[in-house]
Design a protein around this motif. Sequence first.
Motif, short mmCIF file in Angstrom:
data_model
loop_
_atom_site.label_atom_id
_atom_site.label_comp_id
_atom_site.label_asym_id
_atom_site.label_seq_id
_atom_site.Cartn_x
_atom_site.Cartn_y
_atom_site.Cartn_z
N VAL B 8 -39.27 -42.26 63.67
CA VAL B 8 -39.24 -41.72 62.15
C VAL B 8 -38.53 -42.90 61.49
O VAL B 8 -38.88 -42.80 60.17
N MET B 14 -44.05 -44.09 59.14
CA MET B 14 -43.71 -42.95 58.30
C MET B 14 -44.77 -43.12 56.98
O MET B 14 -45.31 -42.01 56.47
N SER B 18 -47.53 -40.23 55.91
CA SER B 18 -47.52 -39.78 54.48
C SER B 18 -48.96 -39.87 53.94
O SER B 18 -49.50 -38.74 53.41
N TYR B 19 -49.83 -40.99 54.15
CA TYR B 19 -50.93 -40.98 53.74
C TYR B 19 -52.21 -40.26 54.53
O TYR B 19 -52.90 -39.62 53.78
N LEU C 92 -47.94 -35.36 63.47
CA LEU C 92 -47.09 -35.99 62.68
C LEU C 92 -46.02 -35.09 62.47
O LEU C 92 -44.62 -35.54 62.52
N SER C 96 -41.76 -35.44 63.57
CA SER C 96 -40.80 -35.27 62.64
C SER C 96 -39.60 -34.56 62.78
O SER C 96 -38.55 -34.30 61.95
N LEU C 148 -43.84 -31.94 55.90
CA LEU C 148 -43.84 -33.25 56.33
C LEU C 148 -43.66 -34.10 54.93
O LEU C 148 -42.63 -34.95 54.84
N LEU C 149 -44.13 -33.75 54.08
CA LEU C 149 -44.28 -34.31 52.81
C LEU C 149 -42.93 -34.30 51.84
O LEU C 149 -42.44 -35.14 51.28
N LYS C 152 -40.32 -36.36 54.30
CA LYS C 152 -40.49 -37.61 55.16
C LYS C 152 -41.35 -38.70 54.17
O LYS C 152 -42.08 -39.62 54.70
N LEU C 153 -41.50 -38.40 52.84
CA LEU C 153 -42.57 -38.95 52.04
C LEU C 153 -42.15 -40.48 52.13
O LEU C 153 -41.09 -40.69 51.62
N TYR C 154 -43.32 -41.09 52.38
CA TYR C 154 -43.03 -42.84 52.37
C TYR C 154 -44.20 -43.31 51.69
O TYR C 154 -45.40 -43.29 52.35
N LEU C 155 -44.29 -43.59 50.40
CA LEU C 155 -45.60 -43.95 49.71
C LEU C 155 -45.54 -45.38 49.24
O LEU C 155 -44.81 -46.29 49.56
#
Lengths: 155, 155, 155
Positions: B8, B14, B18-19, C92, C96, C148-149, C152-155
Amino acid sequence: MADLTRLVENEVFMAFASYATIVLSKMMFMSTATAFYRLTRKVFVNPEDCTSFGRGENAKKYLRTDDRVERVRRAHLNDLENIVPFLGIGLLYSLSGPDLSTALLHFRLFVGARIYHTIAYLTPLPQPNRALGFFIGYGVTFSMAYSLLKNKLYL
Amino acid sequence: MADLTRLVENEVFMAFASYATIVLSKMMFMSTATAFYRLTRKVFVNPEDCTSFGRGENAKKYLRTDDRVERVRRAHLNDLENIVPFLGIGLLYSLSGPDLSTALLHFRLFVGARIYHTIAYLTPLPQPNRALGFFIGYGVTFSMAYSLLKNKLYL
Amino acid sequence: MADLTRLVENEVFMAFASYATIVLSKMMFMSTATAFYRLTRKVFVNPEDCTSFGRGENAKKYLRTDDRVERVRRAHLNDLENIVPFLGIGLLYSLSGPDLSTALLHFRLFVGARIYHTIAYLTPLPQPNRALGFFIGYGVTFSMAYSLLKNKLYL
């Protein structure tokens, strides 16, 4: 990052990654094959796809179905239906600590069977060639599922 | 649990998570779009789905196909055919330790291209808009597959 | 290998592995159901599949569509469209670090809903039985995607 290094050092996982990538690339090739037959045979399903061959009534004659295109599309859908279970079950199987040589036998048989299935479908070869390709791949996936559920069931 | 904490903490993984979640949610939206058009246009394929609009012969007239519904279904199937390889190859690529900025470029391009593909398919925009969306997503997936097989091949 | 041992000791991940294997095996059963109906009803789509029932013009009469076969194929495609997001998002989500009992609730509801969906589709049961199965599975997947989003969002 220690765990990732170890995952990459795990031979079964790396073998799964390689064979899964190969069989998915083969599946992606089916999209190209569909596009190839659609363009060379001028067989389209969307009006906006054949505007370069004519407009209005002239374009409508290209909105048709074709045996060859439908055959590729059926092979593609059959790939999806069989490769999705292989990906899911194979990933979990790889992480469940199987013997390397047993795992390699599963992965190689599956990838070989699916390539054979595609050749048999597109040529087409007489039955039971395609059925054989299908059932070998199917059996391999069930064998991994059985091995997973027998050892690791958690419900 | 130490390894999971580390997974994580892995930024590439990560980002992939997300994507992947975003593009899968977009794909699931296609089911809702199909249901929306089926209900508003009264176009059904199963006799049990249109009993509320009439019974017997009266219901049968709703068992038909419709351009709009078929268009959404084709976009949905195209999503499946392209997102499945992205999920499989992308997961293995994320675990193979790529550079974060390279990985982000791949994931963002793919998700952007698939959203653009859906817009181009459903509007519909003239070609080559949809083809562009398709080939960008296709190229990104092959680029990840190439990077995986080049560095980590284990057969 | 330490990390793999730990992954296998992770209860949420093992529960996901078990439920994913079950729902994928159920999906694979749809291929067998299609083959069963094609053979017993003598309904084929490829000329090479019905050569054992006759040759030439005699075989062509078996190249047709059948309500029963099309129904199984639609149920199969709906499975694919819904199980693929469950596999990707569920994997995923499992990694998490969710609460075990919450995760089990999600997995059990999804698998139960998909089995119910198949029964409702193939019987067929009157609506809204099938719609209920569909929307429960759909909601479970979105609930995992949201969780999840959000965290743990990672953009």
